[in-house]
Scaffold this motif. Structure first.
Motif, mmCIF file in Angstrom:
data_model
loop_
_atom_site.group_PDB
_atom_site.id
_atom_site.type_symbol
_atom_site.label_atom_id
_atom_site.label_comp_id
_atom_site.label_asym_id
_atom_site.label_seq_id
_atom_site.Cartn_x
_atom_site.Cartn_y
_atom_site.Cartn_z
ATOM 1 N N ASP A 74 22.670 9.571 -30.016
ATOM 2 C CA ASP A 74 24.190 10.999 -29.825
ATOM 3 C C ASP A 74 24.760 10.527 -27.658
ATOM 4 O O ASP A 74 25.683 9.693 -27.281
ATOM 5 C CB ASP A 74 23.840 12.240 -29.614
ATOM 6 N N GLY A 75 23.905 10.105 -27.341
ATOM 7 C CA GLY A 75 24.254 10.984 -25.976
ATOM 8 C C GLY A 75 24.339 9.046 -25.849
ATOM 9 O O GLY A 75 25.816 9.084 -24.357
ATOM 10 N N ILE A 76 24.401 8.166 -25.677
ATOM 11 C CA ILE A 76 25.194 6.821 -25.368
ATOM 12 C C ILE A 76 26.280 6.169 -26.415
ATOM 13 O O ILE A 76 26.971 5.501 -25.615
ATOM 14 C CB ILE A 76 24.058 5.140 -26.190
ATOM 15 N N SER A 77 26.170 6.501 -27.374
ATOM 16 C CA SER A 77 27.873 6.671 -28.554
ATOM 17 C C SER A 77 28.408 7.355 -27.634
ATOM 18 O O SER A 77 30.523 7.128 -28.193
ATOM 19 C CB SER A 77 27.284 6.661 -29.468
ATOM 20 N N ARG A 78 28.601 8.570 -27.091
ATOM 21 C CA ARG A 78 30.049 9.404 -27.330
ATOM 22 C C ARG A 78 30.195 9.489 -25.610
ATOM 23 O O ARG A 78 29.885 9.554 -24.917
ATOM 24 C CB ARG A 78 29.082 11.379 -27.269
ATOM 25 N N THR A 131 32.274 12.059 -23.018
ATOM 26 C CA THR A 131 32.225 13.243 -22.182
ATOM 27 C C THR A 131 33.048 14.117 -23.001
ATOM 28 O O THR A 131 34.358 14.229 -23.489
ATOM 29 C CB THR A 131 32.808 13.278 -20.633
ATOM 30 N N ASN A 132 32.599 15.021 -23.638
ATOM 31 C CA ASN A 132 32.859 15.881 -24.470
ATOM 32 C C ASN A 132 32.803 17.958 -23.906
ATOM 33 O O ASN A 132 32.078 18.100 -23.765
ATOM 34 C CB ASN A 132 32.617 16.470 -25.770
ATOM 35 N N THR A 133 34.101 18.689 -24.310
ATOM 36 C CA THR A 133 33.721 20.555 -23.634
ATOM 37 C C THR A 133 32.691 20.462 -24.475
ATOM 38 O O THR A 133 32.194 22.363 -23.674
ATOM 39 C CB THR A 133 35.252 20.719 -23.757
ATOM 40 N N ASP A 134 32.640 20.162 -25.627
ATOM 41 C CA ASP A 134 32.164 21.340 -26.637
ATOM 42 C C ASP A 134 30.406 19.828 -26.077
ATOM 43 O O ASP A 134 30.171 19.014 -26.696
ATOM 44 C CB ASP A 134 31.928 20.521 -27.769
ATOM 45 N N PRO A 135 29.227 20.993 -25.949
ATOM 46 C CA PRO A 135 27.868 19.978 -25.416
ATOM 47 C C PRO A 135 27.503 19.711 -26.863
ATOM 48 O O PRO A 135 26.682 18.420 -26.065
ATOM 49 C CB PRO A 135 26.942 21.313 -25.018
ATOM 50 N N LEU A 172 23.209 23.789 -17.000
ATOM 51 C CA LEU A 172 24.392 23.983 -17.565
ATOM 52 C C LEU A 172 23.194 25.174 -19.240
ATOM 53 O O LEU A 172 21.645 25.184 -19.316
ATOM 54 C CB LEU A 172 24.839 22.451 -18.270
ATOM 55 N N ALA A 173 24.053 25.521 -19.795
ATOM 56 C CA ALA A 173 22.919 26.559 -21.317
ATOM 57 C C ALA A 173 23.255 25.313 -22.143
ATOM 58 O O ALA A 173 23.651 23.261 -22.267
ATOM 59 C CB ALA A 173 24.188 27.481 -21.740
ATOM 60 N N GLY A 174 21.768 25.381 -23.575
ATOM 61 C CA GLY A 174 22.019 24.529 -24.630
ATOM 62 C C GLY A 174 20.139 23.975 -23.931
ATOM 63 O O GLY A 174 19.400 24.447 -23.025
ATOM 64 N N ASP A 175 19.962 22.889 -24.799
ATOM 65 C CA ASP A 175 18.463 22.579 -24.505
ATOM 66 C C ASP A 175 18.647 21.760 -23.458
ATOM 67 O O ASP A 175 19.794 21.218 -22.722
ATOM 68 C CB ASP A 175 18.585 22.147 -26.611
ATOM 69 N N LEU A 176 17.407 20.620 -24.023
ATOM 70 C CA LEU A 176 17.788 19.670 -22.460
ATOM 71 C C LEU A 176 18.968 18.529 -22.608
ATOM 72 O O LEU A 176 19.309 17.911 -22.094
ATOM 73 C CB LEU A 176 16.231 19.094 -21.585
ATOM 74 N N LYS A 177 18.877 18.399 -23.817
ATOM 75 C CA LYS A 177 19.903 17.007 -24.357
ATOM 76 C C LYS A 177 21.249 17.875 -24.172
ATOM 77 O O LYS A 177 22.112 16.443 -23.770
ATOM 78 C CB LYS A 177 19.478 17.005 -26.427
ATOM 79 N N ALA A 178 21.187 18.874 -24.510
ATOM 80 C CA ALA A 178 22.512 19.009 -24.109
ATOM 81 C C ALA A 178 23.537 18.798 -22.979
ATOM 82 O O ALA A 178 24.447 18.725 -22.469
ATOM 83 C CB ALA A 178 23.020 20.439 -25.119
ATOM 84 N N ARG A 179 21.643 19.285 -21.690
ATOM 85 C CA ARG A 179 22.413 19.196 -20.597
ATOM 86 C C ARG A 179 22.679 18.041 -20.307
ATOM 87 O O ARG A 179 23.578 17.639 -19.306
ATOM 88 C CB ARG A 179 21.465 20.117 -19.905
ATOM 89 N N MET A 180 21.123 16.969 -20.905
ATOM 90 C CA MET A 180 21.727 15.581 -20.759
ATOM 91 C C MET A 180 23.065 14.896 -20.528
ATOM 92 O O MET A 180 23.155 14.041 -19.840
ATOM 93 C CB MET A 180 20.239 15.112 -20.231
ATOM 94 N N ASN A 181 22.983 15.254 -21.795
ATOM 95 C CA ASN A 181 24.348 14.372 -22.427
ATOM 96 C C ASN A 181 26.034 15.041 -21.819
ATOM 97 O O ASN A 181 26.717 14.493 -21.991
ATOM 98 C CB ASN A 181 24.513 15.318 -23.511
ATOM 99 N N GLN A 182 25.996 15.932 -21.098
ATOM 100 C CA GLN A 182 27.262 16.709 -20.214
ATOM 101 C C GLN A 182 27.092 15.878 -18.257
ATOM 102 O O GLN A 182 28.050 16.434 -17.765
ATOM 103 C CB GLN A 182 27.173 17.868 -19.942
ATOM 104 N N TRP A 183 25.752 15.017 -17.928
ATOM 105 C CA TRP A 183 26.439 14.452 -17.647
ATOM 106 C C TRP A 183 27.374 13.938 -16.664
ATOM 107 O O TRP A 183 28.214 13.101 -17.654
ATOM 108 C CB TRP A 183 24.655 13.736 -16.757
ATOM 109 N N THR A 184 27.554 14.039 -15.765
ATOM 110 C CA THR A 184 29.078 13.136 -15.316
ATOM 111 C C THR A 184 28.903 12.701 -13.628
ATOM 112 O O THR A 184 28.141 13.287 -12.943
ATOM 113 C CB THR A 184 30.181 14.067 -14.732
ATOM 114 N N LYS A 185 29.549 11.453 -13.362
ATOM 115 C CA LYS A 185 29.231 10.677 -12.320
ATOM 116 C C LYS A 185 29.756 11.127 -11.050
ATOM 117 O O LYS A 185 31.288 11.950 -11.131
ATOM 118 C CB LYS A 185 29.266 9.481 -12.999
ATOM 119 N N HIS A 186 29.177 10.709 -10.212
ATOM 120 C CA HIS A 186 30.486 10.861 -8.735
ATOM 121 C C HIS A 186 31.825 10.633 -8.667
ATOM 122 O O HIS A 186 31.594 9.432 -9.110
ATOM 123 C CB HIS A 186 29.500 10.846 -7.097
#
Length: 355
Positions: A90-94, A96-100, A242-256
């Protein structure tokens, strides 16, 4: 008189013998038969010798491939053992989205964010991506921001002369890729290969005389951060607030906002590029990367990930025959012995202060 007759008879016998010897030899048919037999024997021997040489080359290539694949998977295993979080499919194939629940990091890492060695989506596929703690040695050279001189270590004691005796640890993002560019401009084979990408955090300081950069984490206002050691260009730490579990927080990572200048280094070459070869094992973990249904991505390098348990299975299949074939052959059951495989299961033992 009798002596003369005897000499004459001996002369006639000698003459007859000489004539017979001068006219004896092989006929043309005999020579042709001999040549055919010799050609058959020599041809068989040459074929036998060539077969021995070819088999020896294949066995040497197979042995070399097995050693290199084992070294590669051992390296990956040591890397993964330090993981604090491993991304699943999920994290690698998706993107960035506003929906965690629908977010991922695919558009934040190469090749979507191009860098040397990985800048095209069809030929550079992320297979395993994770966060880990990276060690920075205490004697790493650092340039002072105040007088632009090089100090001998990251930190000095109060007298400014002696290095502290502690290594420093920072978070880093690591990604392994399956690369298939078939480029004739590189020193690599036309088979597939495995590449490694890593960006790390820096060492922060409150000393405003040190180098700085502007950072924005999530929706927080921008801020200027000073560093004893600057992060890799493009690096940003994950936003663990961020809110949510660890997976949701890590999947919302954005680069500099800075572009990456860290390239993807080749870890192993001569990896099989077949897309239809049978899979040697099925995933015990919930998600396979790339998906098992893919018909375009070679199934020679894949992982099975359970991000909740921080667990990954890694599988690699090599192509020994590609070492002496300009056009690498694809997998076949007949030649399966020359497509060596290796696999390992690793649990990340790092700790992320977010649980």
């Amino acid at each position: 008189m009798s002596s003369l007759k005897f000499l004459l008879s001996q002369y006639l016998k000698l003459k007859q013998t000489s004539k017979t010897a001068s006219t004896s030899g092989f006929t043309l048919i005999e020579l042709l038969v001999a040549m055919i037999i010799a050609a058959l024997i020599i041809g068989t021997l040459l074929s036998f010798m060539l077969n021995i040489v070819t088999t020896d080359r294949k066995e040497q290539a197979k042995s070399t491939s097995e050693q290199e694949l084992q070294a590669a998977i051992d390296y990956i295993a040591r890397d993964l053992a330090q993981a604090v979080y491993i991304y699943d499919a999920d994290g690698i194939s998706r993107n960035t989205n506003t929906d965690p629940a629908l977010s991922g990091i695919r558009n934040q890492i190469p090749p979507a964010q191009p860098t040397a060695g990985c800048n095209a989506t069809p030929t550079c596929e992320p297979i395993v991506v994770f966060w880990k703690r990276a060690s920075l040695p205490r004697d790493l050279p650092v340039t002072s921001g105040s007088n632009n001189t090089t100090i001998g270590c990251l930190f000095k004691l109060s007298n400014g002369t002696t290095c502290s005796e502690q290594d420093q640890f920072v978070y880093s993002l690591v990604a392994y890729y399956l690369i298939r560019d078939n480029s004739t401009t590189t020193n690599w084979s036309n088979a597939a290969r495995i590449g490694r990408f890593e960006i790390r955090d820096g060492i922060r300081t409150t000393d405003t005389s040190k180098p700085s950069r502007v950072e924005v984490i999530g929706t927080q206002p921008s801020r200027t951060v000073n560093y004893l050691l600057l992060p890799s260009p493009g690096f940003m730490p994950p936003n663990l607030s961020l809110a949510g579990d660890l997976k949701a927080r890590m999947n919302q990572w954005t680069k500099h906002s800075a572009a990456y200048d860290t390239g993807v280094d080749v870890l192993a070459d001569y990896v099989d590029q077949s897309t239809t070869a049978p899979l040697p094992f099925t995933c015990a973990a919930p998600q396979r990367i790339p998906p098992a249904t893919s018909t375009t991505i070679p199934n020679s390098f894949y992982t099975c990930v359970d991000s909740t348990r921080n667990l990954a299975q890694v599988y690699i299949r090599g192509n020994a025959l590609a070492r002496f074939n300009k056009v690498p052959p694809f997998y076949s059951q007949v030649q399966s012995a020359y497509f060596p495989t290796t696999q390992i299961q690793v649990e990340g033992r790092g700790f992320l202060n977010a649980r």
